[in-house]
Design a protein around this motif. Structure first.
Motif, mmCIF file in Angstrom:
data_model
loop_
_atom_site.group_PDB
_atom_site.id
_atom_site.type_symbol
_atom_site.label_atom_id
_atom_site.label_comp_id
_atom_site.label_asym_id
_atom_site.label_seq_id
_atom_site.Cartn_x
_atom_site.Cartn_y
_atom_site.Cartn_z
ATOM 1 N N SER A 5 14.991 6.861 16.952
ATOM 2 C CA SER A 5 15.888 5.942 17.270
ATOM 3 C C SER A 5 17.355 6.682 17.447
ATOM 4 N N ALA A 6 17.590 7.975 17.982
ATOM 5 C CA ALA A 6 18.907 8.152 19.675
ATOM 6 C C ALA A 6 17.532 9.467 20.383
ATOM 7 N N SER A 7 17.990 8.497 21.875
ATOM 8 C CA SER A 7 17.999 9.235 23.151
ATOM 9 C C SER A 7 18.829 11.008 22.742
ATOM 10 N N VAL A 8 20.017 10.948 22.598
ATOM 11 C CA VAL A 8 20.883 12.005 23.199
ATOM 12 C C VAL A 8 21.543 11.767 21.944
ATOM 13 N N ARG A 9 21.720 13.557 21.584
ATOM 14 C CA ARG A 9 22.064 13.956 20.077
ATOM 15 C C ARG A 9 22.607 15.397 21.001
ATOM 16 N N THR A 10 23.631 16.242 20.674
ATOM 17 C CA THR A 10 24.699 16.934 20.923
ATOM 18 C C THR A 10 24.394 18.110 20.124
ATOM 19 N N PHE A 11 24.402 19.820 20.565
ATOM 20 C CA PHE A 11 24.622 20.634 19.057
ATOM 21 C C PHE A 11 25.989 21.058 19.456
ATOM 22 N N SER A 12 26.409 21.474 19.427
ATOM 23 C CA SER A 12 28.109 22.523 19.207
ATOM 24 C C SER A 12 28.176 23.872 18.341
ATOM 25 N N ASP A 13 27.427 23.945 17.640
ATOM 26 C CA ASP A 13 28.201 25.164 16.562
ATOM 27 C C ASP A 13 26.647 25.755 17.264
ATOM 28 N N ILE A 14 27.138 26.427 17.979
ATOM 29 C CA ILE A 14 26.416 28.171 19.160
ATOM 30 C C ILE A 14 26.628 29.211 18.402
ATOM 31 N N PHE A 15 27.870 29.132 16.915
ATOM 32 C CA PHE A 15 28.085 30.513 16.612
ATOM 33 C C PHE A 15 27.385 30.422 15.213
ATOM 34 N N GLY A 16 27.160 29.487 14.862
ATOM 35 C CA GLY A 16 26.242 29.347 13.752
ATOM 36 C C GLY A 16 24.735 29.803 13.592
ATOM 37 N N ASN B 4 27.239 31.614 26.312
ATOM 38 C CA ASN B 4 27.003 33.229 25.379
ATOM 39 C C ASN B 4 25.879 33.613 26.032
ATOM 40 N N ASN B 5 25.204 33.158 27.262
ATOM 41 C CA ASN B 5 23.956 33.744 26.955
ATOM 42 C C ASN B 5 23.181 33.733 26.221
ATOM 43 N N THR B 6 23.060 32.636 25.298
ATOM 44 C CA THR B 6 22.325 32.878 24.338
ATOM 45 C C THR B 6 21.326 31.614 25.165
ATOM 46 N N ILE B 7 19.815 31.795 24.768
ATOM 47 C CA ILE B 7 18.189 31.597 25.853
ATOM 48 C C ILE B 7 18.062 30.054 24.901
ATOM 49 N N LEU C 54 17.530 18.977 28.116
ATOM 50 C CA LEU C 54 18.395 20.503 28.039
ATOM 51 C C LEU C 54 20.038 20.400 28.594
ATOM 52 N N LYS C 55 21.670 20.413 28.750
ATOM 53 C CA LYS C 55 21.551 20.620 29.226
ATOM 54 C C LYS C 55 23.195 20.757 28.718
ATOM 55 N N SER C 56 23.823 22.806 28.846
ATOM 56 C CA SER C 56 24.882 23.165 28.470
ATOM 57 C C SER C 56 25.906 22.343 29.265
ATOM 58 N N ASP C 57 27.774 21.956 28.889
ATOM 59 C CA ASP C 57 28.300 21.941 29.359
ATOM 60 C C ASP C 57 29.282 22.687 29.800
ATOM 61 N N GLN C 58 30.687 22.216 30.587
ATOM 62 C CA GLN C 58 31.712 23.656 30.978
ATOM 63 C C GLN C 58 32.554 23.122 29.692
ATOM 64 N N ASN C 59 32.559 22.498 27.876
ATOM 65 C CA ASN C 59 32.689 22.769 27.188
ATOM 66 C C ASN C 59 31.591 23.660 26.102
ATOM 67 N N GLY C 60 30.747 24.107 26.885
ATOM 68 C CA GLY C 60 29.341 25.060 26.020
ATOM 69 C C GLY C 60 28.890 23.877 24.727
ATOM 70 N N VAL C 61 29.509 22.436 25.013
ATOM 71 C CA VAL C 61 28.183 21.695 23.932
ATOM 72 C C VAL C 61 26.939 21.678 24.492
ATOM 73 N N MET C 62 25.514 21.518 23.979
ATOM 74 C CA MET C 62 24.362 21.779 24.447
ATOM 75 C C MET C 62 23.744 20.331 24.396
ATOM 76 N N TRP C 63 23.621 19.420 25.582
ATOM 77 C CA TRP C 63 23.235 17.950 25.282
ATOM 78 C C TRP C 63 21.465 17.805 25.256
#
Length: 791
Positions: free
Chosen positions: A589-600, A528-531, A572-581
């Motif tokens: 406690s956790a080395s990898v998390r994802t963020f998918s609620d980019i519209f909120g 979505n061209n969000t930085i 940081l990496k945005s994947d082909q489905n728009g999920v930010m890794w």
């Protein structure tokens, strides 16, 4: 025909079905067609699926050794040889069985026809024509902390290895029986450990060039060489650093740091005045006629011939000799290891420079790709925000070759660029056909690919408030986004430049009223061209998220405010489905998390990243994530301080985990990963150089107009997998024998599907033609091909 159609029931109304009739008519003549008409075989510049290749530095030769068949040359981080018979160059690496990287010295042992390879860390390999054997005794000696190896001297089936801990004496009487005979560690005048830089033997006396002078003792068996009191010092060298040593005609030659070259006849020492006072790297003995030595120094190569009372000194002159490190003479033929021009020789009367294609330096900070080029940039910094002052530029890999760009002019094949320091980020603008590089000290380097020219944006010719650029990225509209490091709150910390317009009016600045936002580390732009900007842990850290409309938020580790595993975000990496890794260090406690609620992001909702689970535990929870990359099938490559990992698109399955112990990787510390879209080749940047692996996934295509099947034909000696490349996303692939019996079925990862050549019963395919039927997900498009197996 009905049997075949039943096996391919989901394709009956597609393009594939129409072609089955044609293929059935060809079954009676399938052995007669020409192999030249097979579908496209593998490009000679590519490597086979599952294979590795190295991308090291070779022009900066450090040491060499000669055998009757080959001339071996070690560079900063590589090893290659020149084949005398065929006049070609070949690389030897960890892929071939070398146990380490970072060679300090080479010595050929003619009695056992093996090359001794000594590494800087004390490791030792023996290379013969058909194998490499490791000799790790010294390397594994826990009692010796500093195992740096400097030099190897060989005489009468014994080698003397000069190290930071003294002298190692190894018996190499046979090919298989090698043993450490002695280790002389306390060679100082008072029994202290001193560094030994080189040794030589003359008239049954061993001379050692040390940091405290030239120390020597008799080799008679009656002398206890482990007793420091049996070692003496040449008086004129006491407490002086001796850089190198060699001998000839009962004369010992040595280099005293900042004083020059000296000769010693067993009684007195005298300076060789014809050679300038300069740094000396090596003194090599001329063993073909047992007379004279070659001095490799900062000012060139000098040959000394004659006796102690009558020396003749000749300088070897040639424009290719720029920074010689070692020279070996064989019956008038010179072989020179030069730190700027690789292997130099006058083997064919005129001097020539020889070295394989490689990167300009072992330093790589990161990768991008542009128009099928892999571009590695080599700057860097140490946190908090101290530049490394690297001027080594960038390296471009295309069609199997490297082209290097820098302002140093050391490698004679490099192309010049403006003198910008520490390239720490890069992006390709397809709209402008430009590559932009972030320089941490000198602004933005612009490479115009159309005409191979360069320009620079800085604070003097653009709206940039200063020249400390930490990253650049391009959004899907072609806009250039710039992150600046260390802006004050009254300056723009981020800027956007519109494409195809370099005027000041095309730039827009962004600043945010928090100090933490002025120290970004990298940028990632989502669909979505969000930085998204990683922020430095030294200034509170977290992630700044904003857009062109200046809506913004900061994600931190607090629940409902990001729920990051840590404010120290390492990837940081945005994947082909728009999920930010999101990657973080192992300490949390956790080395990898994802963020998918980019519209909120900007509407006041609670914002929480989610843990990613693999086999009922948090993904890579004990690893420090250094980089995240995607292959063509949206699978995730994770670079860590413990190697590289490949997981499925949703991390539900682990495919690979490469480490130094189970692969040719040069280091377990992965700095960056880039997957070449077209070929699926995966490039790994490590502190010791670049290495790549041919993966099984490429970028998906929109049609089947450029499908490749390779290798084809499949020959008896081939033990890898066959690739069907150039497919659409998740294409269905069916492979049948010529009678229509289904042998194998799979779906593509991205644009590539693979087959190991066996059927469902794991039976290896026999000689013959096999048919390949491919359809896209809805069956509206397809492809028909063939594979030939030869037993």
């Amino acid at each position: 025909m009905k049997s075949l159609i039943n096996r391919l029931n989901n394709l009956t109304n597609s393009f594939i079905y129409k072609n089955l009739i044609l293929f059935s008519l060809l079954t009676t003549i399938y052995f007669t067609f020409s192999l030249q008409n097979l579908l496209i075989a593998q490009n000679e510049n590519n490597i086979a699926l599952g294979e590795w290749r190295t991308h090291l530095t070779y022009f900066d030769a450090q040491t060499l050794a000669t055998s009757p068949e080959k001339v071996y040359v070690a560079s900063q981080n590589g090893l290659f040889f020149y084949d005398r018979e065929f006049s070609n160059l070949e690389v030897i690496s960890r892929i071939d069985g070398l146990s380490d990287i970072g060679i300090s010295y080479l010595q050929y042992l003619p009695n056992i026809e093996q090359l001794l390879i000594a590494y800087k860390n004390g490791n030792i390999d023996f290379l013969s024509d058909n194998e490499i054997k490791n000799f790790p005794v010294f390397f594994e000696d826990a009692a010796i902390l500093d195992k740096q190896i400097y030099h190897i001297y060989y005489l009468q089936n014994v080698v003397w290895i000069s190290t930071n801990a003294g002298i190692l004496e190894i018996d190499v009487e046979s090919e298989t029986n090698k043993r450490i005979r002695n280790s002389y560690q306390n060679l100082g005048e008072n029994g202290e450990i001193i560094k030994v830089f080189a040794t030589t033997i003359q008239d049954n006396i061993i001379y050692a060039a040390t940091e405290k002078g030239v120390r020597y003792t008799s080799l008679n068996a009656s002398i206890n060489k482990n007793d420091f009191r049996n070692w003496q010092t040449i008086p004129s060298t006491q407490n002086k650093v001796i850089e190198s040593i060699g001998s000839s005609n009962s004369t010992v030659f040595f280099a005293i740091q900042n004083e020059g070259i000296f000769s010693y006849n067993g009684i007195t020492s005298n300076r060789v005045s014809q050679i300038p006072i300069t740094s000396v790297y090596d003194i090599s003995e001329n063993r073909t006629n047992l007379t004279g030595v070659f001095i490799s120094s900062e000012t060139g190569i000098y040959q000394i011939e004659g006796t102690n009372s009558s020396f003749q000194v000749n300088k070897i002159e040639n424009d290719l000799i720029k920074a010689p490190r070692q020279a070996i003479s064989e019956n008038g033929i010179l072989w020179i290891a030069d730190n700027r021009t690789g292997l130099i020789t006058n083997n064919s009367s005129n001097f020539v420079s020889l070295f394989p294609s490689g990167t300009y330096s072992q330093n790589t900070w990161g990768f991008i790709q542009a128009k099928e080029k892999i571009i590695a940039f080599s700057g860097g910094y140490t946190e908090p925000f101290t530049p490394l002052n690297r001027t080594t530029g960038f390296y471009v890999f295309e069609d199997g070759e490297w082209i290097n760009y820098n302002a140093e002019n050391r490698d004679i094949t490099s192309k010049p660029i403006p003198n910008v320091r520490d390239l720490v980020g890069a992006t390709y603008s397809e709209t402008e056909n430009r590559v932009y590089f972030a320089s941490l000290q000198d602004g933005i380097l612009v490479w115009n690919l159309a005409d191979d020219t360069f320009s620079v944006f800085d604070s003097t010719n653009s709206p940039l408030p200063h020249n400390r650029i930490i990253d650049v990225e391009t959004d899907n509209l072609g806009n250039l986004w710039v992150a600046l490091s260390g802006s004050n709150l009254r300056e723009d910390a981020y800027m956007r430049k519109q494409p195809n317009d370099d005027n000041s009016s095309s730039w827009k600045g962004f600043r945010f009223n928090q100090t933490r936002t002025t120290f970004p580390l990298s940028l990632e732009i989502d669909e979505n061209n969000t930085i998204w900007a990683r922020l430095s842990r030294f200034v509170q850290g977290g992630i700044l998220v904003f857009n062109e409309d200046e809506e913004n938020t900061i994600l931190i580790e607090s629940v409902n405010s990001g729920n990051l595993a840590s404010n120290d975000v390492t990837a940081l990496k945005s994947d082909q489905n728009g999920v930010m890794w999101i990657g973080t260090p192992a300490e949390v406690s956790a080395s990898v998390r994802t963020f998918s609620d980019i519209f909120g992001l900007f509407n006041g909702q609670d914002l929480n990243a989610r843990d990613v689970f693999f086999e009922s535990r948090q993904l890579l929870r004990d690893e420090t994530i250094t980089t995240i990359s995607l292959d063509g099938g949206n699978r995730k490559w994770f670079g860590t301080t413990n190697g590289a990992w490949l997981f499925a698109e949703d991390a539900s399955k682990q495919f690979l985990h490469f480490t130094v112990e189970n692969s040719p990787l040069f280091s377990n510390q992965i700095l960056d990963i880039e997957v070449q879209d077209k070929t699926g080749e995966v490039f790994f940047a490590t502190p010791n150089g670049i290495i790549s692996y041919r993966g099984t996934s490429t970028a998906a295509k929109t049609d089947f107009s450029n499908v490749k099947i390779f290798p084809n034909p499949v020959r008896p000696e081939f033990n890898g997998v066959v690739a069907i490349e150039g497919l659409t996303q998740d294409a269905n692939v069916k492979i049948t024998d010529i009678s229509g019996r289904l042998v194998y079925e799979t779906d593509s990862f991205g644009g590539t599907a693979t087959w190991n050549g066996t059927d469902y019963n794991n039976t290896k395919s026999k000689s013959g033609v096999y048919l390949v039927y491919v359809s896209n997900q809805d069956g509206t498009e397809g492809f028909v091909g063939k594979i030939v197996f030869i037993e």
